[in-house]
Write an enzyme that holds these catalytic residues in place. Sequence first.
Site, PDB file in Angstrom:
ATOM      1  N   GLU A  92      43.843  25.060  41.903  1.00  0.00           N
ATOM      2  CA  GLU A  92      42.554  24.589  42.399  1.00  0.00           C
ATOM      3  C   GLU A  92      41.421  25.229  41.607  1.00  0.00           C
ATOM      4  O   GLU A  92      41.456  26.415  41.294  1.00  0.00           O
ATOM      5  CB  GLU A  92      42.447  24.969  43.875  1.00  0.00           C
ATOM      6  CG  GLU A  92      41.122  24.672  44.532  1.00  0.00           C
ATOM      7  CD  GLU A  92      41.046  25.258  45.934  1.00  0.00           C
ATOM      8  OE1 GLU A  92      40.077  24.930  46.648  1.00  0.00           O
ATOM      9  OE2 GLU A  92      41.949  26.034  46.312  1.00  0.00           O
ATOM     10  N   ASP A 143      45.362  44.231  41.512  1.00  0.00           N
ATOM     11  CA  ASP A 143      44.518  44.505  40.344  1.00  0.00           C
ATOM     12  C   ASP A 143      43.078  44.137  40.681  1.00  0.00           C
ATOM     13  O   ASP A 143      42.424  43.398  39.961  1.00  0.00           O
ATOM     14  CB  ASP A 143      45.022  43.699  39.146  1.00  0.00           C
ATOM     15  CG  ASP A 143      44.398  44.144  37.827  1.00  0.00           C
ATOM     16  OD1 ASP A 143      43.921  45.285  37.748  1.00  0.00           O
ATOM     17  OD2 ASP A 143      44.387  43.343  36.875  1.00  0.00           O
TER      18      ASP A 143
END
Length: 328
Positions: free
Chosen positions: A132, A238
């Site tokens: 998306e 992260d």
Amino acid sequence: MLAARFRLPAERCQRRSRPPASSKQRLPRARCIIVMAGHPAANAWIEEHLGSKVVKESLVSSSGWSSAYVVDTQGGGRYFVKTALGRDEAMFKGEALGLQAMYDTNTIRIPKVFHYGPLAGAGRGGSFIVMEHLDMSRGRLSMRELGRRLALMHLAVPKEEHAAAGQFGFPVDNTIGGTPQANGWMSDWVVFLRDRRLMPQLKMAGDSRLMKMGEKLCSNLPSYFEGIQVRPSVLHGDLWSGNIGAVGEEPAIFDPACYYGHHEAEFGMSWCAGFSQDFYAAYHELIPRAPGFEQRAEIYRLYHYLNHLNLFGDSYYSSCASILQRLT
């Protein structure tokens, strides 16, 4: 996904500090991965499975690992695509599964993954991922809401059966920046932290001084977790400023290095994330700080500093050594 926000996770916040004169110079590891923008195989998959002809490709960015671009289709659909030559589909499998794991918590905006797979017809081999497109061009990021949503994600009951049963890891290994990150399942978080996170980075660094201090820290790791209960939470893995945005008023995170681990490990990149007091206040309203939080935060930062040392060289040596000295 906003074009300007896509960057290689390792290309950030490089705080330059002079390494000790006695330390060995480490140069960034060479990367021989060929990257590209649009590829006919990725566009063909979009046209076949998402039902509309590709009419425009806009290159977002290229890095040592992949190229990213936005695809517009005749029917008005817009998708975010990354491609890489010279890497099989494992390149994006970890990312796809990580995004899905976070998406399944239904707590924070995550780009939906439509497909990942090999690039058919790529002579050197390659892979791609279609997801998306998140329009973050006009987003307004609230640090308080980000903290609240992240806490909700960490509190969500894992759908993955191993994590739901109390194990730490992930269904596949992945990467942290350009460094392999092993995720084999373990039932003991302290052992996982030692054997899957800290020791591999210390061995990769190849520095006897750091290794000596690191071994001492690892032998004493259980003491930092006395009296607290650690359960598996899905982690972005992260989380720094380049992987955070907003769609309208809704916080969004992307480009993960996911695994199921201790929720506090999410803040290992806090030195490069810009989290505000409002962020931490909202987060800890839902997940209160446990005793020893600050010392464990140092351990989790150490993992990422070691990774930066291994990726970029001695500008991160003094940070790693300082943390280890404080902990040992």
